[in-house]
Design an enzyme around this catalytic site. Structure first.
Site, short mmCIF file in Angstrom:
data_model
loop_
_atom_site.label_atom_id
_atom_site.label_comp_id
_atom_site.label_asym_id
_atom_site.label_seq_id
_atom_site.Cartn_x
_atom_site.Cartn_y
_atom_site.Cartn_z
N HIS A 1 -12.11 0.99 -6.72
CA HIS A 1 -11.38 1.86 -5.78
C HIS A 1 -9.96 2.12 -6.28
CE1 HIS A 1 -9.19 3.17 -2.24
NE2 HIS A 1 -8.48 2.06 -2.27
N PHE A 2 -9.27 1.07 -6.68
CA PHE A 2 -7.89 1.20 -7.11
C PHE A 2 -7.78 2.07 -8.36
CE2 PHE A 2 -4.37 -0.40 -9.76
CZ PHE A 2 -3.31 -0.12 -8.92
N HIS A 3 -8.66 1.84 -9.32
CA HIS A 3 -8.58 2.61 -10.56
C HIS A 3 -8.95 4.08 -10.35
CE1 HIS A 3 -8.18 -1.28 -12.57
NE2 HIS A 3 -7.83 -0.62 -13.66
N HIS B 1 0.81 -1.21 0.00
CA HIS B 1 0.00 0.00 0.00
C HIS B 1 0.84 1.26 0.00
CE1 HIS B 1 -4.24 1.10 0.10
NE2 HIS B 1 -3.85 2.22 0.65
N ARG C 1 -13.47 -10.45 -8.99
CA ARG C 1 -12.40 -9.94 -9.83
C ARG C 1 -11.41 -11.06 -10.11
NH1 ARG C 1 -8.07 -7.38 -6.17
NH2 ARG C 1 -8.60 -8.09 -4.06
N ARG C 2 -10.42 -10.75 -10.96
CA ARG C 2 -9.35 -11.69 -11.29
C ARG C 2 -9.90 -12.98 -11.92
NH1 ARG C 2 -5.84 -10.89 -5.71
NH2 ARG C 2 -4.79 -8.97 -6.33
N TYR D 1 1.28 5.43 -2.28
CA TYR D 1 1.64 6.79 -1.91
C TYR D 1 2.90 7.24 -2.63
CZ TYR D 1 -1.99 5.88 1.37
OH TYR D 1 -3.21 5.55 1.90
#
Length: 538
Positions: free
Chosen positions: A366-368, A215, A429-430, A219
């Site tokens: 969320h990630f995208h 994670h 997913r995946r 950042y």
């Protein structure tokens, strides 16, 4: 500029070339998962493309962009030549060699393991060796950033380090620390397994080491966007930064809070106890603090700009802002996507809610939104802002730049909002494809098609972005470059040592990080879980 134009442009063009490739194959993936492209290609081809997409976006785009941007900041913010430029070029070629070494096994179908490192999935050893080369090259960049700031401080005793460089070095310090986890995993576990030197891998330990990096790497990608928020957006809006000190505090908090939070990716793993998971949930909540500080500070900075431009009333300053400028527009659009993506991250943070959405399209959305949305759109804005300074040529018109930014925002929202809904419906997913003949899965089809339409818009925006940069190389000569970095409302004369560079106080930070990681990692050496020991699977 001090003769680093070619160095920066070399990094940027590799980064954006990888970005365009990733956008193309990402759209293909969405097509084959939709009812429109069902049964096109094979699962092997799909996962090979997912690996190539993830590596291109998460490792090549980000690492090359951040390195190039760091060199640019070191020269322009410090107003001095870049130290060790031959080393910088050597790191560039090392990283490029690493990319080539990584791509070959992906194309050969020997590395279809996505862009994460989760044994028992093991790829060709060359896949990992190539990525290690990229990371090693980035370590050279980190050292050069530290050297550049140290040389400036020796020549300017007592003066505050420019905020853009302070943040860049904070990012370098964080990257040096957070890559230790994945480096240990690859060097001592995954690569020996890929070479056949060991027959078993402690999966629990591997996932824990990777989460050390998992994670905080976000950042590492995010901080350049925040540098633009604090130092470029207020200037582009004809205003001033509300608080220089608030910016420094934000980057320090990112450095401290972001390092242990990768463990929250292990909330569903049985190898960790509930006490450890509770601590990680708490630490993850803390990382929202610098984001909230940034939202307040940059909003205040833009309000200052709007009121200086004649904005009146409670919200009149918003309309007065120069939204026609790409940096200002991108900042506003990025904040919107950061809001949606951040809300999704808060859901992921909670243990109970994470259990419901952990393996669904909610996480993908969320990630995208966070990376592909709020971060990448600021990469676009940074490129549009500094390209004239690198090429000596100005934009003939800002209209194509604004169009590209709007298309990226619209495409990202159209793509990810259906993913949020589908995640709540249980879409996993995946997976390579869905059986749309199943009545339950059939109801997902229209939403998947809408999401695919968003992917097409994103692909158009990606091509337009690269076209805009290419056109700029043939633009008119740049006559006068306006100032790039914002001044603060109260420019600092002196700042506390902890907010003016990195020295002995970092030892305390590292000790805290060791304690945060020490127990969950040490438990595997004290009493390995039998369920964590698995045979290597190629």
């Amino acid at each position: 500029m001090r003769n680093v134009e070619r160095l920066c442009l070399a990094h940027f063009w590799v980064a954006f070339g990888a970005f365009l490739f990733a956008a193309l194959i990402g759209t293909w993936q969405m097509w084959v998962r939709s009812p429109l492209g069902a049964n096109v290609g094979t699962p092997g081809q799909y996962f090979m493309s997912v690996t190539a997409h993830g590596v291109s976006m998460a490792y090549v785009l980000t690492t090359f962009f951040i390195m190039g941007f760091g060199y640019f900041v070191a020269v322009t913010a410090l107003n001095r030549p870049l130290p060790g430029k031959p080393l910088a070029w050597a790191a560039f070629w090392m990283a490029l060699l690493g990319v080539v070494v990584t791509i070959i096994p992906i194309g050969a179908g020997q590395a279809s393991v996505l862009f994460t490192f989760y044994p028992p999935l093991v790829a060709s050893a060359w896949f990992y060796i190539g990525l290690v080369l990229v990371v090693a090259a980035s370590w050279v960049w980190c050292i050069l950033m530290l050297v550049a700031m140290g040389a400036w401080k020796r020549q300017n005793p007592g003066r505050p380090v420019p905020l853009a460089m302070f943040a860049t070095v904070a990012n370098a310090v964080m990257w040096l620390w957070t890559t230790v986890g994945v480096a240990v995993e690859l060097v001592f576990q995954v690569i020996p397994a890929a070479l056949g030197l060991v027959q078993t891998i402690d999966v629990g330990l591997s996932r824990t080491l990777f989460s050390w990096t998992l994670h905080a790497v976000v950042y590492f990608w995010l901080i350049p966007a925040y540098i633009a928020f604090y130092t470029m957006a207020p200037r582009a809006a004809d205003g001033r930064l509300y608080s220089d000190t608030m910016g420094r505090l934000t980057f320090i908090l990112f450095l401290i809070y972001s390092l242990p939070v990768g463990m929250h990716h292990l909330l569903m793993d049985p190898e960790h106890g509930n006490a450890t998971k509770f601590i990680q949930v708490l630490l993850t909540a803390f990382v929202s603090v610098p984001t909230l500080l940034t939202i307040f500070t940059i909003t205040a900075s833009l309000e200052i700009a709007g009121r200086l431009r004649g904005g009146r009333g409670v919200f009149g300053w918003i309309a007065a802002l120069p939204w026609e400028r790409p940096m200002v527009l991108a900042t506003g659009l990025s904040f919107v996507m950061l809001g949606f993506g951040g809300f999704g991250g808060i859901i992921n943070m909670g243990y109970g809610m994470n259990a419901m959405v952990h393996n669904t399209s909610w996480v993908t959305a969320h990630f995208h939104l966070i990376f592909g949305g709020s971060v990448v759109i600021m990469y676009f804005a940074i490129a549009y802002e500094i390209w004239p300074r690198l090429t000596g040529r100005d934009h003939a018109s800002l209209a194509p730049l604004r169009l590209q930014l709007w298309l990226w925002f619209i495409g990202m929202m159209v793509m990810t909002l259906p993913w949020h809904w589908l995640g709540l419906q249980g879409q996993w997913r995946r997976v390579a494809n869905f059986n749309y003949s199943d009545p339950i899965i059939a109801s997902w089809g229209p939403w998947v098609v809408v999401s695919f339409a968003g992917g097409i818009i994103l692909l158009i925006s990606a091509f337009l972005f690269v076209w805009n940069l290419a056109v700029l190389h043939r633009g008119t000569a740049l006559l006068v470059a306006r100032p790039l970095y914002a001044l603060a409302v109260h420019p600092p004369q002196r700042v506390p040592a902890a907010l003016n560079g990195f020295g002995l106080w970092n030892v305390l930070v590292l000790v805290l990080m060791v304690l945060a990681y020490g127990f969950p990692i040490a438990q595997f050496f004290i009493e390995p879980s039998p369920s964590a020991i698995v045979h290597r699977v190629r």
